[in-house]
Write an enzyme that holds these catalytic residues in place. Structure first.
Site, PDB file in Angstrom:
ATOM      1  N   SER A 109       0.740  -1.092  -0.199  1.00 35.74           N
ATOM      2  CA  SER A 109       0.019  -0.110   0.142  1.00 35.74           C
ATOM      3  C   SER A 109       0.962   1.210   0.071  1.00 35.74           C
ATOM      4  O   SER A 109       0.358   2.359  -0.368  1.00 35.74           O
ATOM      5  CB  SER A 109      -0.939   0.215   1.231  1.00 35.74           C
ATOM      6  OG  SER A 109      -0.134   0.142   2.300  1.00 35.74           O
ATOM      7  N   HIS A 110       2.021   1.085   0.388  1.00 40.43           N
ATOM      8  CA  HIS A 110       3.099   2.397   0.444  1.00 40.43           C
ATOM      9  C   HIS A 110       4.282   2.208  -0.486  1.00 40.43           C
ATOM     10  O   HIS A 110       5.248   2.614  -0.207  1.00 40.43           O
ATOM     11  CB  HIS A 110       3.357   2.813   1.836  1.00 40.43           C
ATOM     12  CG  HIS A 110       2.107   3.372   2.476  1.00 40.43           C
ATOM     13  ND1 HIS A 110       0.985   2.709   2.715  1.00 40.43           N
ATOM     14  CD2 HIS A 110       1.502   4.568   2.527  1.00 40.43           C
ATOM     15  CE1 HIS A 110       0.105   3.482   3.365  1.00 40.43           C
ATOM     16  NE2 HIS A 110       0.397   4.742   3.110  1.00 40.43           N
TER      17      HIS A 110
ATOM     18  N   GLU B 277      -4.563   0.280   1.448  1.00 42.35           N
ATOM     19  CA  GLU B 277      -4.781  -1.238   1.368  1.00 42.35           C
ATOM     20  C   GLU B 277      -6.422  -1.309   0.772  1.00 42.35           C
ATOM     21  O   GLU B 277      -6.565  -2.308   0.037  1.00 42.35           O
ATOM     22  CB  GLU B 277      -4.879  -1.629   2.705  1.00 42.35           C
ATOM     23  CG  GLU B 277      -4.887  -3.193   2.797  1.00 42.35           C
ATOM     24  CD  GLU B 277      -3.852  -3.752   2.256  1.00 42.35           C
ATOM     25  OE1 GLU B 277      -4.048  -4.967   1.516  1.00 42.35           O
ATOM     26  OE2 GLU B 277      -2.507  -3.454   2.196  1.00 42.35           O
TER      27      GLU B 277
HETATM   28  P1  NDP Z   1      -1.055  -2.933   9.563  1.00 41.50           P
HETATM   29  O1  NDP Z   1      -2.350  -3.124   9.893  1.00 41.50           O
HETATM   30  O2  NDP Z   1      -0.467  -4.022   8.339  1.00 41.50           O
HETATM   31  O3  NDP Z   1       0.032  -2.975  10.755  1.00 41.50           O
HETATM   32  C1  NDP Z   1       1.198  -2.569  10.497  1.00 41.50           C
HETATM   33  C2  NDP Z   1       2.001  -2.644  11.964  1.00 41.50           C
HETATM   34  O4  NDP Z   1       1.568  -3.827  12.616  1.00 41.50           O
HETATM   35  C3  NDP Z   1       3.366  -3.027  11.605  1.00 41.50           C
HETATM   36  O5  NDP Z   1       4.378  -2.470  12.605  1.00 41.50           O
HETATM   37  C4  NDP Z   1       3.218  -4.670  11.639  1.00 41.50           C
HETATM   38  O6  NDP Z   1       4.602  -5.278  11.478  1.00 41.50           O
HETATM   39  C5  NDP Z   1       2.627  -4.843  12.667  1.00 41.50           C
HETATM   40  N1  NDP Z   1       1.777  -6.000  12.807  1.00 41.50           N
HETATM   41  C6  NDP Z   1       1.121  -6.654  11.910  1.00 41.50           C
HETATM   42  N2  NDP Z   1       0.594  -7.701  12.123  1.00 41.50           N
HETATM   43  C7  NDP Z   1       1.227  -8.182  13.211  1.00 41.50           C
HETATM   44  C8  NDP Z   1       1.291  -9.427  14.081  1.00 41.50           C
HETATM   45  N3  NDP Z   1       0.588 -10.253  13.780  1.00 41.50           N
HETATM   46  N4  NDP Z   1       2.141  -9.361  15.178  1.00 41.50           N
HETATM   47  C9  NDP Z   1       2.847  -8.232  15.274  1.00 41.50           C
HETATM   48  N5  NDP Z   1       2.804  -7.078  14.850  1.00 41.50           N
HETATM   49  C10 NDP Z   1       2.029  -7.181  13.711  1.00 41.50           C
HETATM   50  O7  NDP Z   1      -0.615  -1.286   8.817  1.00 41.50           O
HETATM   51  P2  NDP Z   1      -1.661  -0.112   8.475  1.00 41.50           P
HETATM   52  O8  NDP Z   1      -2.488  -0.809   7.101  1.00 41.50           O
HETATM   53  O9  NDP Z   1      -2.434   0.263   9.551  1.00 41.50           O
HETATM   54  O10 NDP Z   1      -0.571   0.697   7.947  1.00 41.50           O
HETATM   55  C11 NDP Z   1       0.219   0.692   6.935  1.00 41.50           C
HETATM   56  C12 NDP Z   1       1.056   1.727   6.485  1.00 41.50           C
HETATM   57  O11 NDP Z   1       0.424   2.663   6.105  1.00 41.50           O
HETATM   58  C13 NDP Z   1       2.069   2.217   7.852  1.00 41.50           C
HETATM   59  O12 NDP Z   1       3.286   2.041   7.500  1.00 41.50           O
HETATM   60  C14 NDP Z   1       1.475   3.663   7.774  1.00 41.50           C
HETATM   61  O13 NDP Z   1       2.625   4.446   8.121  1.00 41.50           O
HETATM   62  C15 NDP Z   1       0.985   4.047   6.758  1.00 41.50           C
HETATM   63  N6  NDP Z   1      -0.074   5.069   6.682  1.00 41.50           N
HETATM   64  C16 NDP Z   1       0.541   6.216   6.344  1.00 41.50           C
HETATM   65  C17 NDP Z   1      -0.484   7.383   6.454  1.00 41.50           C
HETATM   66  C18 NDP Z   1      -0.054   8.673   6.124  1.00 41.50           C
HETATM   67  O14 NDP Z   1      -0.699   9.632   6.276  1.00 41.50           O
HETATM   68  N7  NDP Z   1       1.203   9.072   5.861  1.00 41.50           N
HETATM   69  C19 NDP Z   1      -1.838   7.103   6.864  1.00 41.50           C
HETATM   70  C20 NDP Z   1      -2.029   5.594   6.929  1.00 41.50           C
HETATM   71  C21 NDP Z   1      -1.149   4.930   6.954  1.00 41.50           C
HETATM   72  P3  NDP Z   1       5.097  -5.975   9.925  1.00 41.50           P
HETATM   73  O15 NDP Z   1       5.431  -4.728   9.000  1.00 41.50           O
HETATM   74  O16 NDP Z   1       6.425  -6.501  10.301  1.00 41.50           O
HETATM   75  O17 NDP Z   1       3.878  -6.779   9.480  1.00 41.50           O
HETATM   76  O1  PYC Z   2      -2.936   4.776   3.019  1.00 37.32           O
HETATM   77  O2  PYC Z   2      -4.290   5.780   4.538  1.00 37.32           O
HETATM   78  C1  PYC Z   2      -3.418   5.666   3.829  1.00 37.32           C
HETATM   79  C2  PYC Z   2      -2.596   6.958   3.635  1.00 37.32           C
HETATM   80  C3  PYC Z   2      -3.023   8.247   3.828  1.00 37.32           C
HETATM   81  C4  PYC Z   2      -1.803   9.090   3.486  1.00 37.32           C
HETATM   82  C5  PYC Z   2      -0.611   8.123   2.965  1.00 37.32           C
HETATM   83  N1  PYC Z   2      -1.183   6.939   3.119  1.00 37.32           N
END
Ligand code: NDP
Ligand code: PYC
Length: 347
Positions: free
Chosen positions: A52-53, A194
């Protein structure tokens, strides 16, 4: 074939991913220093198995550039409002260069004061936060990072978007050979990216990820993108999402997610606003006793792993090792879209 299918797709080395990203970003009109910094964050996402990123974000970044919603050659400006505070005004550019500008000062201030904070202001943010907290943890610092996004997420008990997907990232330094303990997740059920990938692949999503525009549960990703996403953990994620809005919005004089999406005006560009990064030097509290107390932290990590649970980021570190050795696979439809984008930009 659907996007994200494990063994299928176009095989690329990480250098090929990097040069593809740099090429497309430059062709889209981004200044070279920004293109390189932004490309690196996409390589990091792809390398860590965070689709997703990863390289998918090229489509998002190119749209943001084309819509005039990012300053292509912005020059970040650093100021130091107080001994333990730094601020970088990103000038409306992508956040990566602003972070690179502020990081050395943040590290120096954390070492001098024990704790320091860096505000990034007026940046366009589409990236994962873990590269930043991991880089600070690699300097021996404990790090926290927060950023709002666009109002896409309903508060627990509500049906209309107020919050962004508002990630929270944390990094904790560990002695070699262990990489830093890092977690980084959206306060929504999942990142919006995602859901976008599910829509592209024509796959349904779990019913608890969001609601449609009428406030009804749905498994249709497109309906959620038009409706509202849900916070994780009910009222708890909702409160954390509100905290991110506050500390990386009004506290640092920057936009909330509602204000960011209003500024977007329907362009569908990446969020505009701020980011707060806090760094703590363990020696600030512990002095010469640092090593003794960090060993106690290791006991906690061992207790987690000893029962078969995994540490956050262990999957990503494993994916990184694999990608460095074997390269990555990009879903064919996504790769075709990126090549078509490049062709349109260079025609
Ligand atoms: P996830 O729900 O996949 O969770 C990610 C975190 O949880 C990671 O550190 C992951 O480690 C850990 N994790 C996942 N499963 C397990 C498990 N079973 N046991 C232990 N740890 C676990 O990610 P999101 O969808 O919430 O977010 C994904 C990315 O999107 C992030 O990097 C976030 O910064 C980015 N994002 C950016 C935004 C922005 O505005 N710039 C906005 C929203 C999201 P691992 O990687 O090892 O699986
Ligand atoms: O996936 O939610 C997201 C997101 C927002 C800004 C960057 N990533």
């Amino acid at each position: 074939m659907s996007e994200g299918d494990g063994q299928q797709g176009v095989a690329l080395t990480l250098d090929e991913v990097r040069s593809l990203a740099r090429r497309v970003l430059r062709a889209a009109g981004l200044a070279g220093d920004h293109a390189d910094a932004v490309a690196e964050t996409m390589v990091a996402g792809e390398r860590g198995g965070c689709a997703s990123h990863g390289i998918y974000r090229l489509l998002v970044a190119a749209n943001t550039i084309a819509k005039g919603k990012v300053v292509r050659d912005a020059v970040p400006v650093l100021t130091e409002p107080a001994r333990a505070l730094a601020r970088v005004d990103g000038g409306g550019g992508f956040a990566q260069l602003a972070f690179e500008t502020g990081k050395p000062v943040l590290v120096a201030k954390a070492r001098a004061c024990g704790i320091a904070a860096l505000a990034l202001n007026h940046v366009v943010h589409f990236a994962a936060l873990w590269p930043e907290v991991e880089a600070l943890a690699a300097e021996g610092l404990v790090a926290l990072a927060f950023t709002p996004s666009h109002a896409w997420v309903a508060p627990a008990g509500g049906t209309r978007p107020v919050f962004g997907t508002n990630p929270i990232a944390f990094g904790w330094p560990r002695a070699a050979p262990n990489p830093p303990f890092v977690f980084d997740f959206a306060t929504s059920m999942v990142a919006r990216g995602e859901i976008e990938l599910h829509r592209r692949a024509g796959r349904a999503v779990p019913e608890d990820w969001g609601i449609d525009a009428e406030g009804q549960p749905t498994t249709d990703p497109a309906a959620i993108l038009d409706g509202a996403m849900r916070t994780f953990g009910g009222h708890k994620g909702s409160a954390l999402a509100a905290m991110v809005e506050l500390v990386a919005g009004p506290l640092i004089g920057d936009l909330t997610s509602v204000e960011s999406i209003a500024a977007d005006g329907g362009a569908g560009a990446s969020p505009l606003g701020g980011e707060l990064i806090v760094a703590i030097d363990p020696a600030g509290f512990l002095g010469d006793a640092v090593a003794e107390h960090l060993v106690r932290a290791e006991s906690m990590f061992s207790a987690i792993e000893a029962q078969g649970a995994r540490l956050p980021s262990s999957r990503r570190y494993a994916a990184r090792a694999r990608s460095l050795a074997e390269g990555v696979r990009i879903p064919e439809p996504l790769y075709a879209d990126i090549l078509a984008l490049e062709a349109s930009l260079t025609a």
